[in-house]
Design a protein around this motif. Structure first.
Motif, mmCIF file in Angstrom:
data_model
loop_
_atom_site.group_PDB
_atom_site.id
_atom_site.type_symbol
_atom_site.label_atom_id
_atom_site.label_comp_id
_atom_site.label_asym_id
_atom_site.label_seq_id
_atom_site.Cartn_x
_atom_site.Cartn_y
_atom_site.Cartn_z
ATOM 1 N N ALA A 1 0.818 -1.220 0.000
ATOM 2 C CA ALA A 1 0.000 0.000 0.000
ATOM 3 C C ALA A 1 0.851 1.269 0.000
ATOM 4 C CB ALA A 1 -0.982 -0.009 1.173
ATOM 5 N N MET A 2 1.989 1.210 -0.690
ATOM 6 C CA MET A 2 2.904 2.350 -0.747
ATOM 7 C C MET A 2 2.736 3.188 -2.006
ATOM 8 S SD MET A 2 6.470 0.771 0.707
ATOM 9 C CE MET A 2 6.406 -0.792 -0.143
ATOM 10 N N THR A 3 1.965 2.668 -2.985
ATOM 11 C CA THR A 3 1.865 3.352 -4.268
ATOM 12 C C THR A 3 0.439 3.359 -4.790
ATOM 13 O OG1 THR A 3 2.309 1.302 -5.481
ATOM 14 C CG2 THR A 3 4.216 2.701 -4.967
ATOM 15 N N CYS B 1 2.097 8.982 -3.544
ATOM 16 C CA CYS B 1 2.948 7.893 -3.042
ATOM 17 C C CYS B 1 3.788 8.352 -1.850
ATOM 18 C CB CYS B 1 3.836 7.355 -4.157
ATOM 19 S SG CYS B 1 2.894 6.544 -5.479
ATOM 20 N N THR B 2 4.273 9.580 -1.897
ATOM 21 C CA THR B 2 5.039 10.136 -0.778
ATOM 22 C C THR B 2 4.172 10.199 0.476
ATOM 23 O OG1 THR B 2 6.466 11.392 -2.269
ATOM 24 C CG2 THR B 2 6.328 12.167 0.016
ATOM 25 N N GLN B 3 2.930 10.648 0.329
ATOM 26 C CA GLN B 3 2.003 10.705 1.471
ATOM 27 C C GLN B 3 1.737 9.309 2.034
ATOM 28 O OE1 GLN B 3 -1.663 13.022 0.854
ATOM 29 N NE2 GLN B 3 -0.653 13.805 -0.986
ATOM 30 N N LEU B 4 1.529 8.343 1.146
ATOM 31 C CA LEU B 4 1.259 6.971 1.605
ATOM 32 C C LEU B 4 2.437 6.420 2.404
ATOM 33 C CD1 LEU B 4 -0.410 5.470 -1.611
ATOM 34 C CD2 LEU B 4 -1.550 6.176 0.517
ATOM 35 N N ARG B 5 3.647 6.601 1.884
ATOM 36 C CA ARG B 5 4.834 6.089 2.584
ATOM 37 C C ARG B 5 5.018 6.781 3.936
ATOM 38 N NH1 ARG B 5 6.546 5.809 -2.755
ATOM 39 N NH2 ARG B 5 7.559 7.830 -2.699
ATOM 40 N N ALA B 6 4.760 8.080 3.993
ATOM 41 C CA ALA B 6 4.872 8.812 5.262
ATOM 42 C C ALA B 6 3.884 8.262 6.284
ATOM 43 C CB ALA B 6 4.646 10.297 5.040
ATOM 44 N N GLU B 7 2.663 7.995 5.836
ATOM 45 C CA GLU B 7 1.646 7.443 6.740
ATOM 46 C C GLU B 7 2.038 6.040 7.201
ATOM 47 O OE1 GLU B 7 -1.846 7.927 8.941
ATOM 48 O OE2 GLU B 7 -0.763 9.386 7.743
ATOM 49 N N LEU C 1 -7.309 2.049 1.260
ATOM 50 C CA LEU C 1 -6.642 2.571 0.070
ATOM 51 C C LEU C 1 -7.185 1.886 -1.183
ATOM 52 C CD1 LEU C 1 -4.514 4.302 -1.369
ATOM 53 C CD2 LEU C 1 -2.900 2.408 -1.000
ATOM 54 N N PHE C 2 -7.262 0.562 -1.135
ATOM 55 C CA PHE C 2 -7.729 -0.180 -2.301
ATOM 56 C C PHE C 2 -9.173 0.196 -2.638
ATOM 57 C CE2 PHE C 2 -4.650 -4.011 -1.559
ATOM 58 C CZ PHE C 2 -3.561 -3.166 -1.733
ATOM 59 N N SER C 3 -10.032 0.272 -1.634
ATOM 60 C CA SER C 3 -11.431 0.627 -1.896
ATOM 61 C C SER C 3 -11.551 2.064 -2.396
ATOM 62 C CB SER C 3 -12.314 0.377 -0.673
ATOM 63 O OG SER C 3 -11.970 1.226 0.384
ATOM 64 N N THR C 4 -10.689 2.948 -1.937
ATOM 65 C CA THR C 4 -10.696 4.338 -2.403
ATOM 66 C C THR C 4 -10.358 4.398 -3.894
ATOM 67 O OG1 THR C 4 -10.150 5.193 -0.213
ATOM 68 C CG2 THR C 4 -9.618 6.616 -2.094
ATOM 69 N N CYS C 5 -9.372 3.652 -4.322
ATOM 70 C CA CYS C 5 -9.002 3.627 -5.748
ATOM 71 C C CYS C 5 -10.157 3.109 -6.600
ATOM 72 C CB CYS C 5 -7.765 2.763 -5.958
ATOM 73 S SG CYS C 5 -6.255 3.483 -5.290
ATOM 74 N N ILE C 6 -10.819 2.064 -6.130
ATOM 75 C CA ILE C 6 -11.961 1.497 -6.853
ATOM 76 C C ILE C 6 -13.101 2.518 -6.918
ATOM 77 C CG2 ILE C 6 -13.736 -0.303 -6.809
ATOM 78 C CD1 ILE C 6 -11.473 -2.096 -5.461
ATOM 79 N N THR D 1 -5.940 -3.009 -9.814
ATOM 80 C CA THR D 1 -5.161 -4.210 -9.533
ATOM 81 C C THR D 1 -4.049 -3.884 -8.551
ATOM 82 O OG1 THR D 1 -4.098 -6.119 -10.588
ATOM 83 C CG2 THR D 1 -3.575 -3.935 -11.487
ATOM 84 N N VAL D 2 -3.468 -4.926 -8.011
ATOM 85 C CA VAL D 2 -2.410 -4.794 -7.012
ATOM 86 C C VAL D 2 -1.291 -5.745 -7.391
ATOM 87 C CG1 VAL D 2 -1.847 -4.982 -4.560
ATOM 88 C CG2 VAL D 2 -4.134 -4.246 -5.245
ATOM 89 N N SER D 3 -0.078 -5.216 -7.516
ATOM 90 C CA SER D 3 1.050 -6.075 -7.856
ATOM 91 C C SER D 3 1.344 -7.031 -6.694
ATOM 92 C CB SER D 3 2.284 -5.246 -8.212
ATOM 93 O OG SER D 3 2.621 -4.382 -7.160
#
Length: 177
Positions: free
Chosen positions: A41-43, A87-93, A111-116, A141-143
């Motif tokens: 969940a970093m990107t 991505c910077t915000q996600l990594r900081a969190e 995060l995943f549900s927000t993207c959807i 999708t998620v790698s």
């Protein structure tokens, strides 16, 4: 993290990315758009593909190349600064909650549900159709992560009210055969 603010940032970045890709490559027949993340969940990143790129696909694996964002020609293209900021915000969190597995599971899920939700909103507003004049295949999708089969079916149905939906679901039905 305020997910309503993040949702708006992802929506703005997704719109900008699609517009940039379409402006540069619209003549190639853009047919798809995706948001994707990673298991950590970093990107959050965009991806798109074109019918011209599909001409190069091996016929035997054509559906895989058609529907798998990791194989698309325009992966991580568009709205570079906006997605880098996200991505910077996600990594900081994530760094604030380094060893809290329970917190992480909730964060990842949100995060995943927000993207959807962003993709669904853009679909419902006909954002892609207004630009291209045709239906666009949408996916999240998620790698290095696999959705449960029913989750993936629900996702495809939720994001696609078009011929891509039945084509993808038929392709899914053939997996493992």
């Amino acid at each position: 993290m305020d997910f309503e603010i993040l949702k708006q940032q992802i929506e703005n970045a997704a719109k900008k990315a699609f517009l940039e890709v379409y402006e540069k490559h619209g003549a190639e027949g853009v047919y798809s758009f995706a948001l994707y993340s990673d298991e950590g969940a970093m990107t959050v990143c965009p991806a798109a593909n074109t019918m011209k790129a599909m001409e190069m696909a091996d016929e035997e694996d054509a559906l895989y190349y058609k529907f798998e964002p990791a194989e698309w020609t325009y992966e991580m293209e568009g709205a570079d600064k906006e997605f880098d900021d996200i991505c910077t915000q996600l990594r900081a969190e994530l760094n604030k909650h380094d060893d809290d597995d329970q917190w992480f599971e909730g964060f990842q899920s949100k995060l995943f549900s927000t993207c959807i939700e962003v993709l669904e909103k853009l679909k419902n507003e006909d954002f892609f159709t207004k630009i291209t004049g045709k239906d666009i295949f949408l996916i999240f999708t998620v790698s290095d992560y696999e959705f449960e089969e029913n989750e993936l079916k629900d996702l495809i149905v939720r994001l696609n009210d078009n011929e891509y939906k039945s084509e993808y679901l038929n392709w899914m039905a053939a997996w493992g055969n």
